[in-house]
Design an enzyme around this catalytic site. Structure first.
Site, short mmCIF file in Angstrom:
data_model
loop_
_atom_site.label_atom_id
_atom_site.label_comp_id
_atom_site.label_asym_id
_atom_site.label_seq_id
_atom_site.Cartn_x
_atom_site.Cartn_y
_atom_site.Cartn_z
CE LYS A 69 -1.82 1.62 4.04
NZ LYS A 69 -1.62 3.06 4.32
NE ARG A 96 0.17 12.66 7.53
CZ ARG A 96 0.49 13.77 8.17
NH1 ARG A 96 -0.45 14.54 8.67
NH2 ARG A 96 1.74 14.12 8.31
CB CYS A 119 -5.01 5.80 10.77
SG CYS A 119 -5.50 4.41 9.76
NE ARG A 143 -0.49 10.02 10.60
CZ ARG A 143 -0.96 9.11 9.75
NH1 ARG A 143 -2.22 8.81 9.75
NH2 ARG A 143 -0.15 8.53 8.89
N PRO A 144 1.36 16.25 12.33
CG PRO A 144 3.31 17.15 13.23
CD PRO A 144 2.46 15.90 13.22
CG LEU A 165 8.94 18.12 9.41
CD1 LEU A 165 9.23 16.64 9.63
CD2 LEU A 165 10.24 18.91 9.52
CB ILE A 217 6.47 6.48 15.43
CG1 ILE A 217 7.87 5.86 15.42
CG2 ILE A 217 6.20 7.39 14.20
CD1 ILE A 217 8.38 5.30 14.17
NE ARG A 272 -7.66 4.16 5.07
CZ ARG A 272 -6.85 4.81 5.91
NH1 ARG A 272 -7.20 4.97 7.16
NH2 ARG A 272 -5.72 5.30 5.50
#
Ligand code: EPU
Length: 437
Positions: free
Chosen positions: A26, A97, A121, A126-127, A130, A334, A406
């Site tokens: 995926k 995402r 998800c 999850r900014p 960057l 993470i 998914r």
């Protein structure tokens, strides 16, 4: 109504047997689809897993103006047409995402791109910082208008040196692709080293890109030239997360399971951990053979960027630890929301204590009992399937279409072939959390 799996568990018996074939990855396929924006002609993509995330990615490109043709199962051609609009459709992008990786090639080609904050998800903050700072370093201006990011680079993107404070997979891929059409040289430092990144670079290089160092912490891209897909069809690499999940299932419940069409080299860390837990594993070129031991030993796991233990396998491995004799620890480094599913495992009978949002203590061995479950995310969804197979009695897993579908192609057919009693049904879910999409 939601798609639901009804699974009759083995009650701890080790009797699964046979061959399970791994599909295309995926997280490689999604980026290859996004990369088609870098091409001046038609690109052929093969071994694409037929899952809702890849279909959604194709829908996103189609909606923006690409021509996407399915030629056979898993094979597609993509051409970027004249009227292609550099705006990611919010309705689609917000649900996935990975849509964010399209922004790099689009900005590099058209000098502008707009996109909403992407969904996916719900496993942590999850900014996008960057992405924003990288675009700015390449000479673009970023503003926020009506809930959307609007990025413009008058005169096109310029090569730049980009240091990533976190080793992010999608950020690395986005700037590697942006660098291909940017003027001059782009250097990404502290880049992520996941095999999907090297796979993408290898494909792009065959088609005319000049990328070196993919798979190491420094990637250099000499940009400025459109790519050509002529004579270079892309073949998606095997899904290491799917292979790793089947490995865990085999370690728990198989007399003998052959996992085929995989690349064992991408699974060094999970294989090492499973072996220390006492699991018998035989490695061949594109195949792994696994047998469940009579006793599993406890092990401590800590997720880490590749080549460390993957966060995407943390949930299945935790299921395994509930069946190990003794105390194990799980340290998710993470994503801070990626241990939420442990509550459901505890409801099945597991003995799990959350030390803090990143750390869990698992005491085994505990008997799991079939339950009604609603998965909080895609990877936890498959972990629930594994726990339901191990458990005694029947489990019902809701929201399969917004989680498991998914990422795993027709998983029930493949599981049935190795002896799992699993059926798909339509049911009213216990609860349908918005966050599941
Ligand atoms: N990060 C930032 N700023 C950013 C972007 C990311 O600080 O602008 C941080 C994140 O907060 C996180 C770390 O970087 O702490 C790593 O996140 P990363 O960006 O690598 O995650 P991702 O690229 O969004 C990909 C996979 C995930 C997988 C992770 C880690 C895709 C589409 N997704 O996500 O896969 O868990 O890398 O390996 O490639 C999944 O398939 O279920 C999945 C979630």
């Amino acid at each position: 109504m939601s798609n639901t799996f009804v699974i009759k568990g083995l009650g701890g018996e080790r009797k699964l047997h046979g061959i399970v074939r791994v599909t295309g990855a995926k997280n490689a396929a999604l980026k290859a689809i996004a990369s088609t924006v870098l091409f001046r002609d038609t690109v052929t993509l093969t071994n694409i897993p037929e899952i809702s995330d890849t279909l959604r990615m194709f829908d996103l490109l189609k909606d923006m103006g690409a021509e996407v043709i399915k030629t056979r199962k898993g094979a597609y051609t993509v051409s970027i047409e004249k009227g292609f609009a550099p705006e990611l459709t919010p309705g689609i992008a917000k649900r996935m995402r990975a849509s964010v990786v399209v922004t790099g090639p689009v900005l590099a080609r058209y000098g502008k791109v707009s996109f909403p904050h992407p969904g996916g998800c719900v496993i942590g903050a999850r900014p996008l910082d960057l992405f924003v700072s990288g675009f700015e370093k390449m000479g673009a201006k970023v503003s926020i208008k009506d809930d959307s990011y609007v990025v413009t680079a008058k005169g096109g993107l310029k090569g730049a040196e980009i240091f990533l404070k976190n080793q992010s997979v999608t950020v690395t891929e986005t700037f590697m692709m942006a660098g291909v059409l940017a003027k001059g040289t782009t250097v990404i430092k502290n880049s992520a080293m996941e095999p999907e990144i090297a796979d993408l670079a290898e494909f792009l290089n065959k088609c005319g890109a000049k990328i070196s160092g993919a798979g190491t912490p420094t990637i250099t891209i000499k940009g400025g030239k459109f790519l050509s897909g002529k004579g270079h069809p892309y073949k998606t690499m095997p899904d290491r997360i799917e292979a790793g999940s089947f490995l865990v299932l085999g370690a728990l419940s198989a007399r003998e399971l052959h996992i085929t069409n995989c690349n064992p080299e991408h699974l060094e860390s999970p294989i090492d951990i499973l072996r220390s837990a006492g699991v018998g594993i035989e490695i061949k070129k594109n195949e792994i053979i696994v047998r469940a031991p009579s006793v599993l030993r406890p092990v401590d796991i800590k997720t880490h960027e590749y080549p460390g233990f993957p966060t995407d396998l943390q949930a299945p491995m935790t299921v395994l630890l509930t069946q190990a004799d003794g105390e194990s620890t799980v340290f998710e480094t993470i994503f801070e929301g990626r241990l939420n599913y442990t509550e459901s495992l505890s409801a099945m009978g597991a003995n799990i204590t959350m030390m803090d949002p990143h750390r869990a203590l698992v005491r085994g061995k505990t008997e799991l009992k079939g339950r009604k479950l609603t998965s909080p995310d895609l990877r936890a969804g498959l972990a629930f399937v594994i726990s339901a197979i191990v458990a005694k009695g029947e489990s019902v897993i809701h929201n399969v279409d917004t989680t498991i579908d998914r990422g795993y192609e027709d998983v029930e057919t493949r599981l049935r072939a190795i002896g799992v009693d699993i059926e798909r049904a339509k049911m009213v879910p216990e609860e349908t959390p918005e966050s599941a999409v």
